[in-house]
Each structure stands twice: as C-alpha cells, then as structure tokens.
Write an enzyme that holds these catalytic residues in place. Sequence first.
Site, PDB file in Angstrom:
ATOM      1  CD  GLU A  53      -9.651   1.385  -2.710  1.00 18.22           C
ATOM      2  OE1 GLU A  53      -8.843   2.202  -1.921  1.00 18.22           O
ATOM      3  OE2 GLU A  53     -10.348   0.451  -2.432  1.00 18.22           O
ATOM      4  CB  CYS A 100     -13.547   1.552   2.712  1.00 20.22           C
ATOM      5  SG  CYS A 100     -13.377   3.282   2.104  1.00 20.22           S
ATOM      6  CD  GLU A 133      -1.976   3.594   7.212  1.00 17.78           C
ATOM      7  OE1 GLU A 133      -1.081   3.627   8.170  1.00 17.78           O
ATOM      8  OE2 GLU A 133      -2.825   2.617   6.968  1.00 17.78           O
ATOM      9  CB  CYS A 159      -8.730   4.523   0.538  1.00 12.89           C
ATOM     10  SG  CYS A 159      -9.477   4.193   2.174  1.00 12.89           S
ATOM     11  CB  CYS A 210     -13.035   3.770  -1.873  1.00 20.58           C
ATOM     12  SG  CYS A 210     -11.551   4.588  -0.996  1.00 20.58           S
TER      13      CYS A 210
HETATM   14  N1  THU Z   1      -7.628   1.048   2.818  1.00 17.43           N
HETATM   15  C1  THU Z   1      -7.637   1.446   1.523  1.00 17.43           C
HETATM   16  O1  THU Z   1      -6.670   2.173   0.957  1.00 17.43           O
HETATM   17  N2  THU Z   1      -8.825   1.284   0.746  1.00 17.43           N
HETATM   18  C2  THU Z   1      -9.644   0.324   0.985  1.00 17.43           C
HETATM   19  O2  THU Z   1     -10.630   0.259   0.278  1.00 17.43           O
HETATM   20  C3  THU Z   1      -9.562  -0.062   2.668  1.00 17.43           C
HETATM   21  C4  THU Z   1      -8.489   0.456   3.270  1.00 17.43           C
HETATM   22  C5  THU Z   1      -6.387   1.723   3.561  1.00 17.43           C
HETATM   23  C6  THU Z   1      -6.891   2.905   4.534  1.00 17.43           C
HETATM   24  C7  THU Z   1      -5.808   2.430   5.713  1.00 17.43           C
HETATM   25  O3  THU Z   1      -4.357   2.884   5.134  1.00 17.43           O
HETATM   26  C8  THU Z   1      -5.597   0.869   5.507  1.00 17.43           C
HETATM   27  O4  THU Z   1      -6.103   0.552   4.383  1.00 17.43           O
HETATM   28  C9  THU Z   1      -6.083   0.234   6.875  1.00 17.43           C
HETATM   29  O5  THU Z   1      -7.393   0.503   6.748  1.00 17.43           O
END
Ligand code: THU
Length: 135
Positions: A55, A86, A44, A53, A89
Amino acid sequence: MDYRKLLSLAEEAKERSYSPYSGFRVGAAILTTDGKVITGANVESATYGATICAERAAVVRAVSEGHRDFEAIAVASDAKEGSFPCGICRQFLAEFGIGIKVITGKAEGEIQVNTVADLLPFAFTGKELPGREKE
Ligand code: THU
C-alpha cells in the site's frame, strides 16, 4: 473505475512482490480522482524492519509522480480471503484523506469496501498540530 477491476490490478501487482522472507505477497492499486491507477507491491528487506508494504509502495509511487488526490485503493494478498492494510499503512493513507475507499477481498469472490476512517477510527490527521487547526 469498477472496484472489482481495481482489485484485479492489485492482484496482478502482487505477482511483482519481493517477499523472500515472509513468502507473503501483497499488491495494491490506487485510483486517483482523475482515473489513473498506480500499483505497488511489498518489498522486503533482510533487516525485516525496512520492509515496505504494498500500500505504501503504491502511495509513494503515486505521490512521486505528482498525484495526491485518491478515490480508492485495492489491496490483494496471498491470504485466502484477502487481507486489510496494516496499521502503519492505514495512517499513511489517512495523510491523503480519511475518505479514501479501501477495497479488499478477491476480484473473483467477495469484496469489501470500507473507508480509511472506518479502518482508523479517531484518526490523528495532523489538524491537531499547532497552526494546522483550520485544515
Ligand atoms: N504487508 C503488506 O504489504 N501490506 C499489509 O498491509 C500487510 C503486510 C507485507 C509486509 C511483509 O512483506 C509481508 O506482508 C508480511 O507481513
């Protein structure tokens, strides 16, 4: 490789998440067609929007190390029953094949196996672009 094992590697990768803003940890483990596993975790940013993310972190690591052919990616998260990639991704994974399997759930519980095509119907794959129709 067993997909439950791949999911357990994603669960391990989740422990390396850098998520001080959401507190939501995600890990991913991508399996190449020649049997290698590369992991990623969400990273983040204080700007929120620059967050990567898990992925995409795994795909970027894998491609940067010379891998482009993937069989499956497992995704582990802090959600009670796991969670799905998401939309960004899903599109990023589609770049490397809509047939890639996406493994979700819990390594010691229920797991789901879906393809990127299942998760991203009517995908824009790039073959719509001028000069790329034959791909
Ligand atoms: N996040 C992911 O790493 N992968 C996903 O497919 C969904 C969201 C992360 C992004 C952020 O750091 C946290 O989850 C909350 O959205």
